[in-house]
Design an enzyme around this catalytic site. Structure first.
Site, PDB file in Angstrom:
ATOM      1  N   GLY A  29     -15.539 -22.998  72.116  1.00 52.40           N
ATOM      2  CA  GLY A  29     -14.747 -24.204  71.893  1.00 52.40           C
ATOM      3  C   GLY A  29     -14.467 -24.936  73.180  1.00 52.40           C
ATOM      4  N   GLY A  31     -12.519 -27.672  73.573  1.00 53.37           N
ATOM      5  CA  GLY A  31     -11.363 -28.550  73.456  1.00 53.37           C
ATOM      6  C   GLY A  31     -10.407 -28.361  74.616  1.00 53.37           C
ATOM      7  N   PHE A  32      -9.132 -28.694  74.399  1.00 55.62           N
ATOM      8  CA  PHE A  32      -8.140 -28.603  75.472  1.00 55.62           C
ATOM      9  C   PHE A  32      -8.042 -27.177  76.016  1.00 55.62           C
ATOM     10  CE2 PHE A  32      -6.517 -32.337  73.112  1.00 55.62           C
ATOM     11  CZ  PHE A  32      -6.479 -33.247  74.155  1.00 55.62           C
ATOM     12  N   GLU A 188       0.646 -43.087  63.396  1.00 54.82           N
ATOM     13  CA  GLU A 188      -0.117 -43.809  64.413  1.00 54.82           C
ATOM     14  C   GLU A 188      -1.257 -44.602  63.777  1.00 54.82           C
ATOM     15  OE1 GLU A 188       0.731 -40.889  68.249  1.00 54.82           O
ATOM     16  OE2 GLU A 188      -1.025 -40.520  66.989  1.00 54.82           O
ATOM     17  N   ASP A 325      -5.472 -24.225  68.416  1.00 59.29           N
ATOM     18  CA  ASP A 325      -5.163 -24.413  66.999  1.00 59.29           C
ATOM     19  C   ASP A 325      -5.529 -23.207  66.140  1.00 59.29           C
ATOM     20  OD1 ASP A 325      -4.395 -26.891  67.750  1.00 59.29           O
ATOM     21  OD2 ASP A 325      -5.946 -27.994  66.674  1.00 59.29           O
TER      22      ASP A 325
END
Length: 490
Positions: A29, A31-32, A188, A325
């Site tokens: 992964g 991601g962050f 948003e 997550d």
């Protein structure tokens, strides 16, 4: 009994000869959490392999801006090799991990076995429709770039279609948007869609009455942003209402068909005729959580997230860490799991990498402690709500804090500059520069991060200018609603 599929072992040369016998850390992964872990291993005597289904890091919190044309895909996505490829001990591989064989310390990657000494799972999450996957093609989610492109495509195509119809009722239908979910993503998106359709496009479409635009936000609670302080939630709701957003609270979606959403409320069912429906209501953990549970017997929570130990490992397997997550981390002061957001994911990834480095040389580091920077949500061009560790900001000051925080989390300097320029331009001009209709209709269906071919309308294939099956069917359903039944079926 069916024969077990034969797999070949994938043995790759290390990034450099000096790393040949060093411990191998595989990070799944980009991601962050995954990128932060990679960066934390810089200079360490470990061999790091980063695997992702995409060759880029996606700044997911700004996907709604891609969906509404404020910024482009390149502004929120950075190639992984640009971020970590220069590290001498990091190799980036493109592909999907389909299974984990914990006892053998192997993953199944692109159909081959791949060994590790340490495994960091940072595979993230996808969207869920709570058992109604048939809704996905009608109501796109907003988790990856294709989702954002599909939302933008549908919004613009509905306006293009409205520009060509003389029927005012049909135009109003085409200008109606339903957004399911009143959390940060839903709010948003609602604010950005309102800004796009009521302001940015006001001068561009001559036949469309922008005042007839209708945006309905559906949520099962009694207010938006329920996870935030009630005062900020109330301020957010007031702002969204002031820009024309309608709320349908205590509403649960019963069905979605092209052109219509049925919502159950305490006062009875409500039917909303809408050309566009977008979904921000559900999150599901990566399938690798289930794979890990089957391989190790580890526990999953109701959302499919892996329940982890204080060091993010799982019982019996200290070499496996689960972050971001995909993990359920409840070792907090209040016992509540950390939220699936950029801040916690980044801190998790960095801490795990430091802990592994320390263990390799026989040291220990301080236990993980999450530093909560606060929560925030942007609502309009220069309006946001923010709670910075008790400091509550609303309006322009909240927007300034939101902008600074997002620019700080952006991993690439070039993207920071481009985002700042585009945000300032949008504030001053009320215009958006990334309003291209690209890709193919409904290209998002079935995608949660893997690639897909995009035919370009040749040899009888779908044209890039087609409305797409869901929207075409929605319009047909709307037109047939007022016709006698025998005429509608003809």
């Amino acid at each position: 009994m069916a024969a077990t599929k034969e797999r070949f072992f994938l043995e790759l040369e290390p990034p450099s000869e000096e790393l040949r016998d060093k411990p191998h850390v595989v990070i799944v992964g980009g991601g962050f959490a995954g990128v932060k872990a990679c960066k934390a291993f810089k200079g360490a005597d470990v061999r790091v392999t980063l695997i992702d289904k995409r060759n880029f890091n996606l700044f997911q919190p700004l996907l709604y801006q891609v969906a509404t044309g404020l910024v482009g895909a390149n502004d929120v996505a950075t190639p992984l090799r640009l971020l970590v490829g220069a590290q001498r001990n990091v190799q980036v591989l493109l592909g999907e991990v389909s299974d984990i064989q914990a006892d053998a310390k192997e993953i199944i990657f692109n159909g081959k076995s791949f060994s590790y000494d340490y495994l960091i799972l940072a595979a993230g999450s996808g969207s869920t429709y709570f058992g109604h996957e048939d809704w996905r093609s009608i109501a796109p989610p907003m988790k990856i770039l294709e989702h954002a492109a599909e939302i933008r495509r549908r919004l613009l195509m509905s306006l293009e279609q409205a520009e060509q119809t003389p029927n005012p009722k049909e135009r109003e239908f085409l200008q109606t948007v339903v957004i399911v979910g009143g959390g940060p993503a839903g709010c948003e998106l609602a604010g950005a869609v309102s800004e796009l359709m009521r302001n940015a496009m006001a001068k561009d479409f001559k036949q469309v009455d922008i005042s007839r635009t209708r945006i309905v936000l559906v949520d099962p609670g009694d207010r938006v942003l329920r996870a935030m302080d009630p005062l900020l939630s109330e301020a957010a709701g007031a702002h969204l209402k002031s820009v024309g957003i309608e709320f349908l609270f205590q509403g649960r979606v019963q069905s979605i068909v092209p052109g219509e959403v049925l919502v159950g409320t305490p006062n009875g069912d409500v039917r909303i005729k809408a050309a566009n429906v977008f979904w921000t209501a559900g999150v599901r953990a990566s399938h690798l959580g289930k794979s890990l549970a089957e391989s190790t017997g580890c526990q999953l929570d109701r959302g499919g997230r892996v329940v982890v130990e204080p060091d993010f490992s799982i019982p019996g397997h200290p070499e496996i860490r689960v972050v971001g997550d995909l993990c359920s981390y409840s070792h907090t002061s209040d016992g509540k799991p950390l939220p699936g957001m950029a801040g916690p994911a980044t801190q998790m990834g960095g801490w795990v990498a430091k802990d592994i480095k320390a263990k390799l040389i026989g040291n220990k580091i301080k236990p993980f402690s999450f530093f909560d920077f606060g929560t925030m949500a942007v609502l309009g061009r220069v309006s946001a709500v923010a709670d910075l560790r008790g400091l509550k900001l609303v309006g322009a000051s909240g927007w300034g804090l939101w902008a600074a925080a997002h620019l700080a989390f952006m991993p690439d300097d070039e993207n920071r500059v481009s985002l700042l320029v585009k945000w300032l331009w949008a504030v001053l001009s009320q215009q958006r520069g990334d309003l291209l209709i690209t890709g193919m209709p409904s290209q998002h269906v079935g995608l949660e991060g893997s690639g897909a071919p995009f035919p370009m309308g040749i040899a009888g294939e779908t044209s890039i200018a087609d409305m797409g099956g869901a929207m075409a069917e929605a319009i047909d359903n709307f037109r047939n609603a007022d016709k006698p039944q025998d005429q509608a079926n003809s």
